[in-house]
Design an enzyme around this catalytic site. Structure first.
Site, PDB file in Angstrom:
ATOM      1  N   ARG A 115       0.937  -1.248   0.033  1.00  0.00           N
ATOM      2  CA  ARG A 115       0.357  -0.169  -0.153  1.00  0.00           C
ATOM      3  C   ARG A 115       0.862   1.363  -0.299  1.00  0.00           C
ATOM      4  O   ARG A 115       1.780   1.666   0.903  1.00  0.00           O
ATOM      5  CB  ARG A 115      -0.893   0.068   1.163  1.00  0.00           C
ATOM      6  CG  ARG A 115      -2.421  -0.611   0.823  1.00  0.00           C
ATOM      7  CD  ARG A 115      -3.498  -0.845   0.027  1.00  0.00           C
ATOM      8  NE  ARG A 115      -4.415  -1.333   0.100  1.00  0.00           N
ATOM      9  CZ  ARG A 115      -4.428  -2.131  -1.166  1.00  0.00           C
ATOM     10  NH1 ARG A 115      -3.590  -2.810  -2.320  1.00  0.00           N
ATOM     11  NH2 ARG A 115      -5.518  -3.200  -0.691  1.00  0.00           N
TER      12      ARG A 115
ATOM     13  N   HIS B 290      -1.420  -0.058  -9.908  1.00  0.00           N
ATOM     14  CA  HIS B 290      -2.278  -0.591  -8.962  1.00  0.00           C
ATOM     15  C   HIS B 290      -2.142  -2.072  -9.330  1.00  0.00           C
ATOM     16  O   HIS B 290      -3.341  -1.995  -9.580  1.00  0.00           O
ATOM     17  CB  HIS B 290      -3.455  -0.030  -8.497  1.00  0.00           C
ATOM     18  CG  HIS B 290      -4.029  -0.873  -6.840  1.00  0.00           C
ATOM     19  ND1 HIS B 290      -4.311  -0.239  -5.679  1.00  0.00           N
ATOM     20  CD2 HIS B 290      -3.655  -1.717  -6.772  1.00  0.00           C
ATOM     21  CE1 HIS B 290      -4.465  -0.990  -4.940  1.00  0.00           C
ATOM     22  NE2 HIS B 290      -3.903  -2.423  -4.866  1.00  0.00           N
TER      23      HIS B 290
HETATM   24  P1  NDP Z   1      -1.977 -10.994   5.675  1.00  0.00           P
HETATM   25  O1  NDP Z   1      -2.459 -10.919   6.280  1.00  0.00           O
HETATM   26  O2  NDP Z   1      -1.913 -12.574   5.438  1.00  0.00           O
HETATM   27  O3  NDP Z   1      -0.484 -10.776   5.738  1.00  0.00           O
HETATM   28  C1  NDP Z   1      -0.298  -9.712   6.621  1.00  0.00           C
HETATM   29  C2  NDP Z   1       1.715  -9.409   6.584  1.00  0.00           C
HETATM   30  O4  NDP Z   1       2.306  -8.719   7.258  1.00  0.00           O
HETATM   31  C3  NDP Z   1       1.725 -11.027   7.895  1.00  0.00           C
HETATM   32  O5  NDP Z   1       3.109 -11.313   7.980  1.00  0.00           O
HETATM   33  C4  NDP Z   1       1.922  -9.784   9.211  1.00  0.00           C
HETATM   34  O6  NDP Z   1       2.403 -10.331  10.203  1.00  0.00           O
HETATM   35  C5  NDP Z   1       2.725  -8.794   8.554  1.00  0.00           C
HETATM   36  N1  NDP Z   1       2.293  -7.924   9.845  1.00  0.00           N
HETATM   37  C6  NDP Z   1       0.975  -7.080   9.655  1.00  0.00           C
HETATM   38  N2  NDP Z   1       1.179  -6.034  10.399  1.00  0.00           N
HETATM   39  C7  NDP Z   1       2.817  -5.929  10.857  1.00  0.00           C
HETATM   40  C8  NDP Z   1       3.453  -5.324  11.600  1.00  0.00           C
HETATM   41  N3  NDP Z   1       3.100  -3.896  12.015  1.00  0.00           N
HETATM   42  N4  NDP Z   1       4.812  -5.801  11.560  1.00  0.00           N
HETATM   43  C9  NDP Z   1       5.312  -6.643  10.865  1.00  0.00           C
HETATM   44  N5  NDP Z   1       4.829  -7.128  10.560  1.00  0.00           N
HETATM   45  C10 NDP Z   1       3.331  -7.022  10.211  1.00  0.00           C
HETATM   46  O7  NDP Z   1      -2.452  -9.893   4.140  1.00  0.00           O
HETATM   47  P2  NDP Z   1      -1.593 -10.811   2.498  1.00  0.00           P
HETATM   48  O8  NDP Z   1      -0.376 -11.367   2.655  1.00  0.00           O
HETATM   49  O9  NDP Z   1      -2.762 -11.048   1.800  1.00  0.00           O
HETATM   50  O10 NDP Z   1      -1.621  -8.934   1.879  1.00  0.00           O
HETATM   51  C11 NDP Z   1      -0.753  -7.853   2.374  1.00  0.00           C
HETATM   52  C12 NDP Z   1      -1.361  -7.181   1.161  1.00  0.00           C
HETATM   53  O11 NDP Z   1      -1.254  -7.179   0.644  1.00  0.00           O
HETATM   54  C13 NDP Z   1      -2.420  -6.255   2.061  1.00  0.00           C
HETATM   55  O12 NDP Z   1      -2.987  -6.154   3.074  1.00  0.00           O
HETATM   56  C14 NDP Z   1      -2.645  -5.480   0.588  1.00  0.00           C
HETATM   57  O13 NDP Z   1      -2.517  -4.493   0.940  1.00  0.00           O
HETATM   58  C15 NDP Z   1      -1.800  -6.163  -1.030  1.00  0.00           C
HETATM   59  N6  NDP Z   1      -2.021  -5.979  -1.428  1.00  0.00           N
HETATM   60  C16 NDP Z   1      -1.935  -6.091  -3.179  1.00  0.00           C
HETATM   61  C17 NDP Z   1      -2.592  -5.972  -4.083  1.00  0.00           C
HETATM   62  C18 NDP Z   1      -2.007  -5.213  -5.178  1.00  0.00           C
HETATM   63  O14 NDP Z   1      -2.254  -5.160  -6.657  1.00  0.00           O
HETATM   64  N7  NDP Z   1      -0.689  -4.212  -5.051  1.00  0.00           N
HETATM   65  C19 NDP Z   1      -3.454  -7.195  -4.508  1.00  0.00           C
HETATM   66  C20 NDP Z   1      -3.984  -7.491  -3.247  1.00  0.00           C
HETATM   67  C21 NDP Z   1      -3.058  -7.022  -1.773  1.00  0.00           C
HETATM   68  P3  NDP Z   1       2.331 -12.242  11.278  1.00  0.00           P
HETATM   69  O15 NDP Z   1       2.047 -13.289   9.896  1.00  0.00           O
HETATM   70  O16 NDP Z   1       2.508 -11.667  11.858  1.00  0.00           O
HETATM   71  O17 NDP Z   1       0.550 -11.512  11.257  1.00  0.00           O
END
Ligand code: NDP
Length: 315
Positions: free
Chosen positions: A231, A278
């Site tokens: 993002r 995007h």
């Molecule tokens: P998930 O919820 O599966 O994974 C999120 C990851 O981020 C987890 O490993 C989590 O840690 C980690 N995380 C969250 N907060 C923190 C923090 N404060 N510090 C460290 N690590 C953190 O999400 P997805 O993988 O499904 O998607 C990720 C993002 O990708 C979406 O939220 C979206 O914004 C973006 N996206 C972009 C697209 C595009 O076309 N550009 C398409 C689809 C998604 P933990 O495992 O410990 O919980």
């Protein structure tokens, strides 16, 4: 699957018209395949809807009339535009779609390989000059993936399979085969200091907003490349521009604070920035419809849905 219900399950499709065209056939097929008796419509009275299928850009802003709804199922992986809505008290589910994951793996590996191989040198330099640049092997190019969730873990594993030494960073401790997994603030510094390519696949939350600020960008080695399909606000834009001018190698950005990125934004003109609109990946109707149906089947059976959002964490 059979349920004890006499009435069909009422699923309100509350996403923009274009999405309805995409899902109006895929969803009923997926419900049938899952053995669910579902009435799917864009026109179900709020008090009668059992489930809502939404996108953050959909028409519903006030979820309080949906008193019967057992869940709100988002067609997108990112939920930052929904999670703080005080009227949305129903369980909120984000999209986990194998098609979306596959698309992200392809986009991320493609852009990582572009920088690793320096393909631009030859693609744009068809000018009669014999540039004998031989890239290093992947094993000599450390990559860091910030976020090890559904998308980050899949990208990390795909890059590791190509031979890159991959470090991943997440909120909690993790163990993933072939990936050096770090977490916490000390883990972030280690992960960034050793990275020649950094990929951001974090959700946007209060804690990840401006995560890559001037201090943390300065931890990256000279010439490192930042790839952000997560993002836009994960990175401080001004700090990124300053870091590029000070020796950061390149930034490939798919997401922005304002989308579409305004034509006069400095990212467009910067020689070290690649803007993509995007498109890193999107939810794919067939596999996403199956994911929605599987989650409704789980909820109807009293089981936990996949991708249930933790409101306190914001993802
Ligand atoms: P998930 O919820 O599966 O994974 C999120 C990851 O981020 C987890 O490993 C989590 O840690 C980690 N995380 C969250 N907060 C923190 C923090 N404060 N510090 C460290 N690590 C953190 O999400 P997805 O993988 O499904 O998607 C990720 C993002 O990708 C979406 O939220 C979206 O914004 C973006 N996206 C972009 C697209 C595009 O076309 N550009 C398409 C689809 C998604 P933990 O495992 O410990 O919980």
């Amino acid at each position: 699957m059979s349920t004890d219900r006499a009435d069909p399950i009422r699923v309100l499709f509350a996403a923009p018209a274009g999405a309805w065209e995409t899902y109006r056939e895929a969803l009923p097929r997926a419900f049938d395949a899952a053995g669910l008796d579902v009435e799917l419509s864009r026109d179900i009275p709020p008090e009668a809807a059992d489930y809502l299928v939404v996108t953050p850009k959909g028409p519903i802003r006030d979820f309080s009339p949906f008193t019967r709804a057992r869940a709100v199922l988002n067609l997108w992986a990112g939920v930052e535009a929904l999670v703080d809505n005080p009227t949305l008290t129903q369980p909120l589910v984000r999209m986990i779609d194998p098609g979306l994951t596959q698309g992200m793996v392809e986009w991320v590996t493609g852009h990582a390989l572009r920088h690793h191989l320096n393909t631009d040198l030859h693609v744009t330099g068809q000018d009669g000059i014999w540039r004998s640049h031989v890239p290093p092997l992947a094993q000599d190019r450390p990559v860091t993936v910030l976020g090890l969730g559904e998308l980050g873990a899949a990208c990390a594993q795909a890059l590791a399979a190509l031979g890159f030494p991959v470090t991943g960073w997440s909120r909690g401790a993790k163990a993933i085969d072939g990936i050096r997994c770090l977490h916490g603030s000390a883990g972030l510094e280690t992960a960034l200091r050793g990275a020649q390519i950094v990929i951001l696949l974090l959700p946007l939350t209060r804690l990840t907003h401006n995560l890559l600020n001037a201090t943390r960008l300065a931890w990256l080695p000279k010439g490192a490349v930042v790839i952000n399909p997560g993002r836009g606000p994960l990175i401080d834009d001004d700090a990124l521009l300053a870091a590029l001018d000070a020796g950061l190698g390149h930034a490939t950005l798919d997401v922005f604070r304002t989308e579409p990125l305004p034509p006069d934004h400095p990212f467009w003109a910067h020689p070290k920035v690649t803007v993509t609109p995007h498109i890193a990946s999107e939810t794919r109707a067939l596999s996403a419809a199956r994911a929605v149906a599987a989650n409704i089947a789980r909820a109807e059976a009293g089981d936990r849905m996949d991708g249930l959002v933790d409101r306190d964490r914001g993802y």
